[in-house]
Design a protein around this motif. Structure first.
Motif, short mmCIF file in Angstrom:
data_model
loop_
_atom_site.label_atom_id
_atom_site.label_comp_id
_atom_site.label_asym_id
_atom_site.label_seq_id
_atom_site.Cartn_x
_atom_site.Cartn_y
_atom_site.Cartn_z
N GLY A 115 0.81 -1.21 0.00
CA GLY A 115 0.00 0.00 0.00
C GLY A 115 0.84 1.27 0.00
O GLY A 115 0.40 2.32 -0.49
N LEU A 116 2.05 1.18 0.52
CA LEU A 116 2.93 2.35 0.54
C LEU A 116 3.35 2.77 -0.87
O LEU A 116 3.71 3.92 -1.10
CB LEU A 116 4.19 2.04 1.37
N PHE A 117 3.31 1.82 -1.81
CA PHE A 117 3.74 2.09 -3.19
C PHE A 117 2.58 2.12 -4.17
O PHE A 117 2.80 2.35 -5.36
CB PHE A 117 4.73 1.00 -3.64
N ALA A 118 1.37 1.87 -3.69
CA ALA A 118 0.22 1.71 -4.59
C ALA A 118 -0.36 3.05 -5.01
O ALA A 118 -0.08 4.09 -4.41
CB ALA A 118 -0.86 0.86 -3.91
N THR A 119 -1.20 3.01 -6.03
CA THR A 119 -1.89 4.20 -6.51
C THR A 119 -3.27 3.81 -7.04
O THR A 119 -3.44 2.69 -7.54
CB THR A 119 -1.10 4.90 -7.63
N GLU A 125 -1.81 8.53 -4.19
CA GLU A 125 -0.63 7.70 -4.35
C GLU A 125 -0.06 7.39 -2.98
O GLU A 125 -0.13 8.22 -2.07
CB GLU A 125 0.43 8.41 -5.20
N GLY A 126 0.50 6.21 -2.83
CA GLY A 126 1.16 5.86 -1.58
C GLY A 126 2.35 6.76 -1.32
O GLY A 126 2.92 7.32 -2.26
N PRO A 127 2.75 6.92 -0.07
CA PRO A 127 3.84 7.85 0.26
C PRO A 127 5.18 7.48 -0.37
O PRO A 127 6.06 8.34 -0.48
CB PRO A 127 3.90 7.78 1.79
N LEU A 128 5.37 6.23 -0.78
CA LEU A 128 6.63 5.82 -1.40
C LEU A 128 6.49 5.57 -2.90
O LEU A 128 7.41 5.06 -3.53
CB LEU A 128 7.14 4.53 -0.72
N TYR A 129 5.37 5.97 -3.45
CA TYR A 129 5.09 5.75 -4.88
C TYR A 129 6.17 6.37 -5.78
O TYR A 129 6.61 5.77 -6.76
CB TYR A 129 3.72 6.33 -5.23
N SER A 130 6.59 7.57 -5.44
CA SER A 130 7.53 8.30 -6.29
C SER A 130 8.95 7.74 -6.22
O SER A 130 9.81 8.15 -7.00
CB SER A 130 7.56 9.78 -5.90
N TYR A 131 9.22 6.83 -5.30
CA TYR A 131 10.56 6.30 -5.14
C TYR A 131 10.82 5.05 -5.99
O TYR A 131 11.93 4.52 -5.97
CB TYR A 131 10.83 5.95 -3.67
N VAL A 132 9.79 4.58 -6.70
CA VAL A 132 9.97 3.39 -7.53
C VAL A 132 9.50 3.70 -8.95
O VAL A 132 8.85 4.72 -9.20
CB VAL A 132 9.17 2.19 -6.97
N ASP A 135 6.53 0.63 -13.39
CA ASP A 135 6.28 -0.81 -13.45
C ASP A 135 6.22 -1.42 -12.05
O ASP A 135 5.35 -2.26 -11.77
CB ASP A 135 7.38 -1.50 -14.26
N VAL A 136 7.13 -1.01 -11.20
CA VAL A 136 7.14 -1.53 -9.82
C VAL A 136 5.88 -1.08 -9.09
O VAL A 136 5.24 -1.86 -8.38
CB VAL A 136 8.40 -1.07 -9.06
N ALA A 137 5.52 0.20 -9.26
CA ALA A 137 4.32 0.71 -8.60
C ALA A 137 3.06 -0.01 -9.08
O ALA A 137 2.17 -0.33 -8.29
CB ALA A 137 4.19 2.21 -8.85
N ASP A 138 3.01 -0.29 -10.38
CA ASP A 138 1.86 -1.03 -10.92
C ASP A 138 1.79 -2.44 -10.34
O ASP A 138 0.70 -2.94 -10.04
CB ASP A 138 1.95 -1.10 -12.45
N TRP A 139 2.96 -3.07 -10.21
CA TRP A 139 2.98 -4.42 -9.65
C TRP A 139 2.57 -4.40 -8.18
O TRP A 139 1.82 -5.27 -7.73
CB TRP A 139 4.38 -5.02 -9.80
N MET A 140 3.05 -3.40 -7.44
CA MET A 140 2.68 -3.27 -6.04
C MET A 140 1.18 -3.02 -5.90
O MET A 140 0.52 -3.56 -5.01
CB MET A 140 3.46 -2.12 -5.40
N THR A 141 0.62 -2.21 -6.78
CA THR A 141 -0.82 -1.93 -6.75
C THR A 141 -1.61 -3.19 -7.03
O THR A 141 -2.61 -3.48 -6.36
CB THR A 141 -1.18 -0.85 -7.78
N TRP A 142 -1.16 -3.96 -8.02
CA TRP A 142 -1.83 -5.23 -8.35
C TRP A 142 -1.78 -6.19 -7.17
O TRP A 142 -2.79 -6.81 -6.81
CB TRP A 142 -1.14 -5.86 -9.57
#
Length: 220
Positions: A115-119, A125-132, A135-142
């Motif tokens: 959830g920290l990377f999801a959108t 957007e999660g607080p760490l979304y901009s740090y990845v 593609d990584v953010a999409d995978w984390m969201t999935w």
């Protein structure tokens, strides 16, 4: 055998029921699109998980992982004897219940971290979304969305186990409310002082509130 025996300390019971309430709030805010509040509750989940992990190391005996985690061989042997011996009350978690605790904690940790990377691909957007990368953010969201199905399955399995224990005369609900039970033999156990848990909660809550919850709340 009729004497009340203390099994669960107050911090563990508060953790359990706080987690139940928090998961209900997380489900509702996600289904209603209240993503800002969903994030705040998510940080609350992270704080609860941090408390439970630390309390599982320094807390009361029945809360410690070392108290209820047994080898896979022992767990399989316990499961194999259930048809013959039936369900019997335990001082704390039984071998299967101990593994369920760990699986639930790991699943909830995955849910929190992803959830920290999801959108939601719209507003939040999660607080760490901009740090990845995207593609990584999409995978984390999935994974964040798919992991909910596994979590719901585990919750249903847990509720089923509680119901089966109740039918077999081993109520798990009452001890988690009162902290004690009458149907077991007293065992030697050490219970950590409540003030230690409150210091731990204050420390984790303060850090989470300052670095995570407050920035999101102030942006509402």
């Amino acid at each position: 055998m009729n004497k009340r025996v203390k099994v669960w300390d107050l911090p563990i019971r508060l953790f359990h029921w706080s987690l139940v309430s928090l998961l209900g709030g997380l489900w509702w805010t996600a289904s209603e699109g209240e993503m800002e509040w969903h994030m705040i509750l998510g940080f609350g989940l992270g704080s609860l998980l941090m408390f439970r992990i630390v309390w599982g190391l320094i807390g009361s005996d029945t809360a410690r992982f070392s108290h209820f985690l047994q080898t896979p061989k022992d767990v399989l042997q316990y499961a194999a004897t259930l048809p013959e011996n039936g369900i019997k009350p335990h001082f704390g978690h039984n071998p299967l219940g101990g593994y369920m605790v760990i699986i639930l904690l790991l699943t909830l940790t995955v849910q929190f971290v992803t959830g920290l990377f999801a959108t939601d691909e719209v507003f939040v957007e999660g607080p760490l979304y901009s740090y990845v990368s995207t593609d990584v953010a999409d995978w984390m969201t999935w994974l964040h969305k798919q992991n909910v199905n596994w979590l719901l399955f585990l919750i249903a399995l847990h509720l089923l186990a509680v119901a089966i224990h109740l039918i077999k005369g081993d109520s798990l609900l009452k001890p988690m409310l009162s902290g004690s039970r009458r149907d077991i033999v007293s065992q030697s156990a050490r219970f950590s002082p409540a003030w230690l848990a409150w210091v731990l909660v204050a420390g984790i809550g303060g850090v989470s509130g300052y670095f995570l919850i407050w920035p999101v709340y102030s942006a509402l």
